[in-house]
Design a protein around this motif. Structure first.
Motif, PDB file in Angstrom:
ATOM      1  N   LYS A  30     -36.119  14.507  13.052  1.00  0.00           N
ATOM      2  CA  LYS A  30     -35.951  15.400  11.902  1.00  0.00           C
ATOM      3  C   LYS A  30     -37.331  15.784  11.384  1.00  0.00           C
ATOM      4  CE  LYS A  30     -31.522  13.509  10.343  1.00  0.00           C
ATOM      5  NZ  LYS A  30     -30.786  12.867   9.231  1.00  0.00           N
ATOM      6  N   ALA A  31     -37.703  17.014  11.621  1.00  0.00           N
ATOM      7  CA  ALA A  31     -39.022  17.509  11.222  1.00  0.00           C
ATOM      8  C   ALA A  31     -39.013  19.020  11.400  1.00  0.00           C
ATOM      9  CB  ALA A  31     -40.121  16.873  12.070  1.00  0.00           C
ATOM     10  N   GLY A  32     -40.087  19.672  10.994  1.00  0.00           N
ATOM     11  CA  GLY A  32     -40.163  21.117  11.151  1.00  0.00           C
ATOM     12  C   GLY A  32     -40.377  21.815   9.827  1.00  0.00           C
ATOM     13  N   ALA A  33     -40.293  23.146   9.860  1.00  0.00           N
ATOM     14  CA  ALA A  33     -40.644  23.969   8.701  1.00  0.00           C
ATOM     15  C   ALA A  33     -39.874  23.580   7.444  1.00  0.00           C
ATOM     16  CB  ALA A  33     -40.406  25.444   9.030  1.00  0.00           C
ATOM     17  N   ARG A  34     -38.619  23.176   7.599  1.00  0.00           N
ATOM     18  CA  ARG A  34     -37.810  22.833   6.434  1.00  0.00           C
ATOM     19  C   ARG A  34     -38.393  21.650   5.665  1.00  0.00           C
ATOM     20  NH1 ARG A  34     -31.452  22.574   5.664  1.00  0.00           N
ATOM     21  NH2 ARG A  34     -31.509  22.037   3.471  1.00  0.00           N
ATOM     22  N   TYR A  35     -39.058  20.761   6.374  1.00  0.00           N
ATOM     23  CA  TYR A  35     -39.572  19.538   5.769  1.00  0.00           C
ATOM     24  C   TYR A  35     -41.052  19.654   5.410  1.00  0.00           C
ATOM     25  CZ  TYR A  35     -35.227  17.899   7.802  1.00  0.00           C
ATOM     26  OH  TYR A  35     -33.900  17.758   8.142  1.00  0.00           O
ATOM     27  N   GLU A  36     -41.610  20.841   5.561  1.00  0.00           N
ATOM     28  CA  GLU A  36     -43.021  21.057   5.266  1.00  0.00           C
ATOM     29  C   GLU A  36     -43.183  21.808   3.951  1.00  0.00           C
ATOM     30  OE1 GLU A  36     -44.079  21.532  10.045  1.00  0.00           O
ATOM     31  OE2 GLU A  36     -44.170  23.266   8.710  1.00  0.00           O
ATOM     32  N   LYS A  80     -36.861  24.772  13.105  1.00  0.00           N
ATOM     33  CA  LYS A  80     -36.969  24.713  11.638  1.00  0.00           C
ATOM     34  C   LYS A  80     -36.620  23.331  11.094  1.00  0.00           C
ATOM     35  CE  LYS A  80     -37.470  29.275  10.427  1.00  0.00           C
ATOM     36  NZ  LYS A  80     -37.870  30.014   9.233  1.00  0.00           N
ATOM     37  N   GLU A  81     -35.683  22.642  11.761  1.00  0.00           N
ATOM     38  CA  GLU A  81     -35.244  21.337  11.272  1.00  0.00           C
ATOM     39  C   GLU A  81     -35.454  20.219  12.288  1.00  0.00           C
ATOM     40  OE1 GLU A  81     -31.639  21.743   8.165  1.00  0.00           O
ATOM     41  OE2 GLU A  81     -31.033  22.109  10.225  1.00  0.00           O
ATOM     42  N   PHE A 176     -41.726   9.663  12.678  1.00  0.00           N
ATOM     43  CA  PHE A 176     -41.288   8.857  13.824  1.00  0.00           C
ATOM     44  C   PHE A 176     -40.882   7.473  13.322  1.00  0.00           C
ATOM     45  CE2 PHE A 176     -42.857  12.239  16.258  1.00  0.00           C
ATOM     46  CZ  PHE A 176     -42.580  12.054  17.604  1.00  0.00           C
ATOM     47  N   CYS A 177     -39.772   7.421  12.609  1.00  0.00           N
ATOM     48  CA  CYS A 177     -39.322   6.161  12.022  1.00  0.00           C
ATOM     49  C   CYS A 177     -37.833   5.950  12.295  1.00  0.00           C
ATOM     50  CB  CYS A 177     -39.629   6.123  10.528  1.00  0.00           C
ATOM     51  SG  CYS A 177     -38.824   7.411   9.565  1.00  0.00           S
ATOM     52  N   LYS A 178     -37.339   4.784  11.966  1.00  0.00           N
ATOM     53  CA  LYS A 178     -36.030   4.300  12.414  1.00  0.00           C
ATOM     54  C   LYS A 178     -34.872   5.252  12.155  1.00  0.00           C
ATOM     55  CE  LYS A 178     -37.235  -0.598  12.011  1.00  0.00           C
ATOM     56  NZ  LYS A 178     -36.916  -1.893  11.373  1.00  0.00           N
ATOM     57  N   ASP A 179     -34.787   5.752  10.947  1.00  0.00           N
ATOM     58  CA  ASP A 179     -33.622   6.554  10.579  1.00  0.00           C
ATOM     59  C   ASP A 179     -33.813   8.037  10.840  1.00  0.00           C
ATOM     60  OD1 ASP A 179     -32.292   4.267   9.622  1.00  0.00           O
ATOM     61  OD2 ASP A 179     -33.367   4.403   7.719  1.00  0.00           O
ATOM     62  N   ASN A 180     -34.936   8.382  11.461  1.00  0.00           N
ATOM     63  CA  ASN A 180     -35.293   9.794  11.544  1.00  0.00           C
ATOM     64  C   ASN A 180     -35.367  10.331  12.966  1.00  0.00           C
ATOM     65  OD1 ASN A 180     -35.967  11.927   9.616  1.00  0.00           O
ATOM     66  ND2 ASN A 180     -37.899  12.069  10.733  1.00  0.00           N
ATOM     67  N   MET A 181     -35.036   9.502  13.961  1.00  0.00           N
ATOM     68  CA  MET A 181     -35.089  10.002  15.333  1.00  0.00           C
ATOM     69  C   MET A 181     -33.976   9.406  16.182  1.00  0.00           C
ATOM     70  SD  MET A 181     -38.574   8.257  16.808  1.00  0.00           S
ATOM     71  CE  MET A 181     -38.891   6.502  16.651  1.00  0.00           C
ATOM     72  N   LEU A 182     -33.658  10.129  17.241  1.00  0.00           N
ATOM     73  CA  LEU A 182     -32.563   9.759  18.129  1.00  0.00           C
ATOM     74  C   LEU A 182     -32.984  10.003  19.574  1.00  0.00           C
ATOM     75  CD1 LEU A 182     -29.448   9.128  18.593  1.00  0.00           C
ATOM     76  CD2 LEU A 182     -29.138  11.612  18.545  1.00  0.00           C
ATOM     77  N   ASN A 214     -38.519  14.509   2.872  1.00  0.00           N
ATOM     78  CA  ASN A 214     -38.054  15.494   1.903  1.00  0.00           C
ATOM     79  C   ASN A 214     -37.143  16.495   2.593  1.00  0.00           C
ATOM     80  OD1 ASN A 214     -37.680  17.252  -0.191  1.00  0.00           O
ATOM     81  ND2 ASN A 214     -39.760  18.079  -0.168  1.00  0.00           N
ATOM     82  N   SER A 215     -35.857  16.436   2.273  1.00  0.00           N
ATOM     83  CA  SER A 215     -34.892  17.273   2.981  1.00  0.00           C
ATOM     84  C   SER A 215     -34.852  18.705   2.467  1.00  0.00           C
ATOM     85  CB  SER A 215     -33.490  16.662   2.866  1.00  0.00           C
ATOM     86  OG  SER A 215     -33.087  16.619   1.516  1.00  0.00           O
ATOM     87  N   ASN A 216     -35.428  18.948   1.275  1.00  0.00           N
ATOM     88  CA  ASN A 216     -35.406  20.301   0.709  1.00  0.00           C
ATOM     89  C   ASN A 216     -34.008  20.903   0.781  1.00  0.00           C
ATOM     90  OD1 ASN A 216     -38.213  20.734  -0.014  1.00  0.00           O
ATOM     91  ND2 ASN A 216     -38.640  20.658   2.173  1.00  0.00           N
TER      92      ASN A 216
END
Length: 411
Positions: A30-36, A80-81, A176-182, A214-216
């Motif tokens: 979970k990363a990308g423009a939405r979280y920036e 984006k997400e 790159f943490c436990k609840d944020n990647m699959l 930050n999920s915005n």
């Protein structure tokens, strides 16, 4: 399908496919423009690039050669997400290919020189796509107002120049943490290999999510637009590029319902828009619709290019058709489009890539990952009464925006 959270916190999904001839491996973050934010917009895309500069003790050339010797290519993509890394390999290269993903998760060391070089590459990419990006920025701002979803995936050159190596490493530790990647593995794998995979990745130290991403989240105020139209004059263009955009509330409409509705209206060659605007009237070379779906909001768009003297007629025809959809969608439309959402899903088992990506995308959107059979059952619940209701919910004046770019003046 095997879904498990390992003892180190990493979530992993393994989906064996009978008779598959390949394996697709995907790591989804979970990363990308939405979280920036405005100041660091573009950092996710830069981080993606850095993983191809060095992975552990492997330099750039070694990374490319390592994948090529398996007859494959390691891919990285920023959305984006979502940030994701993927590779497709023959079954005999399963263990070798997973070494790359272990390194992607555990690599935090790059040099200042590597960062400096990759910044030049990214800035060149930004400038190469500048003209198209500028128009896309305008469109995104109309659609998403001031929400971070209007941010560019690539960011801008000044932001990229300011990002330090320390900031980049800190950012990677954050996402790159436990609840944020699959980690998702689909294709020709068996139970013995699944046990081996789980043991391998359970031995990796995974960061705690010390800082909440930050999920915005999108609220109604952010989603409503100050103006519901934009007209930009490009007198040198031959055609006017049109985009009609409708807000979609995912609390009222499910993702698969929006996709099914899109297929009926403008997503295929036999859709209403294609038949009426292109085939019957010959007004355009192409016209299509698509849904852009995120975690909590979506938009549905109609896109086409048209001669200036046909503009108003095309809008009148489209608006009239959209009004009719609330009553004309029939059982015949359901039967015609249903195979794309049932039988055709089995094609995912031939390529493995589509299924892998869908499972990763479900995780990013906080959805439950479904098997193909479960997805088919959900789609089979769709009927023409529900599609008429979907049309009624979406196709309202207050939901619509219009963008026109080309040789056009005034309103």
């Amino acid at each position: 399908m095997y879904e498990k959270r390992l003892n180190n916190g990493l979530k992993i999904v393994e989906y064996p496919i009978d008779n598959a001839q390949s394996i697709e491996i995907g790591l989804y973050i979970k990363a990308g423009a939405r979280y920036e934010n405005k100041g660091d917009n573009g950092i996710t895309h830069l981080l993606e690039h850095m993983h191809f500069r060095q992975l552990g003790n492997m330099k750039q050339k070694e990374i490319y050669e390592y994948a090529e010797k398996m007859g494959s290519t390691l891919r990285g993509t920023t959305y984006k997400e979502m940030l994701c890394f993927n590779i497709k390999v023959r079954p005999k290269y399963l263990k070798k290919s997973l070494n790359l993903f272990e390194k992607i998760i555990t690599t935090y060391e790059w040099t200042e020189e590597q960062l400096k070089s990759e910044k030049k590459v990214v800035i060149s990419e930004i400038r190469e796509k500048e003209d198209n990006n500028e128009n896309q920025k305008i469109i995104d701002r109309v659609i998403w107002n001031k929400h971070p979803l209007s941010n560019s995936i690539l960011g801008n050159a000044s932001n990229i120049k300011r990002i330090t190596l320390q900031k980049l490493v800190q950012y990677k530790k954050k996402i790159f943490c436990k609840d944020n990647m699959l980690l998702v593995i689909t294709g020709a794998i068996n139970e013995e290999e699944i046990i081996w995979i789980n043991k391998k990745f359970e031995a990796i130290a995974i960061n705690e999510c010390l800082q909440k991403i930050n999920s915005n989240n999108m609220n109604d105020g952010q989603f409503k637009r100050k103006h519901n139209y934009l007209m930009k004059n490009y007198p040198e263009w031959n055609l006017i590029n049109m985009q009609l955009i409708f807000d979609v509330d995912l609390k009222q409409i499910k993702e698969n319902e929006l996709l099914f509705f899109n297929s009926i209206v403008g997503g295929g060659d036999g859709s209403y828009l294609q038949q009426e605007i292109r085939d019957k009237r010959g007004m355009v070379y192409d016209i299509y619709s698509y849904g852009e779906i995120f975690s909590d909001k979506a938009v549905w768009s109609i896109v086409y290019s048209i001669e200036k003297d046909q503009l108003y007629l095309s809008l009148n025809v489209i608006v009239k058709m959209l009004k009719m959809l609330k009553t004309v969608i029939s059982q015949e439309d359901i039967e015609k489009n249903m195979p794309f959402f049932t039988e055709n899903l089995w094609y995912w088992t031939e390529g493995t890539k589509e299924l892998n990506f869908q499972l990763g995308n479900d995780f990013i959107k906080n959805k439950i990952g479904l098997t193909i059979n479960e997805r088919i059952k959900e789609n089979e619940k769709i009927n023409y009464e529900r599609m008429q209701k979907v049309a009624e919910i979406i196709l309202k004046n207050k939901n619509m925006s219009l963008i026109a770019m080309g040789p056009i003046k005034g309103r």
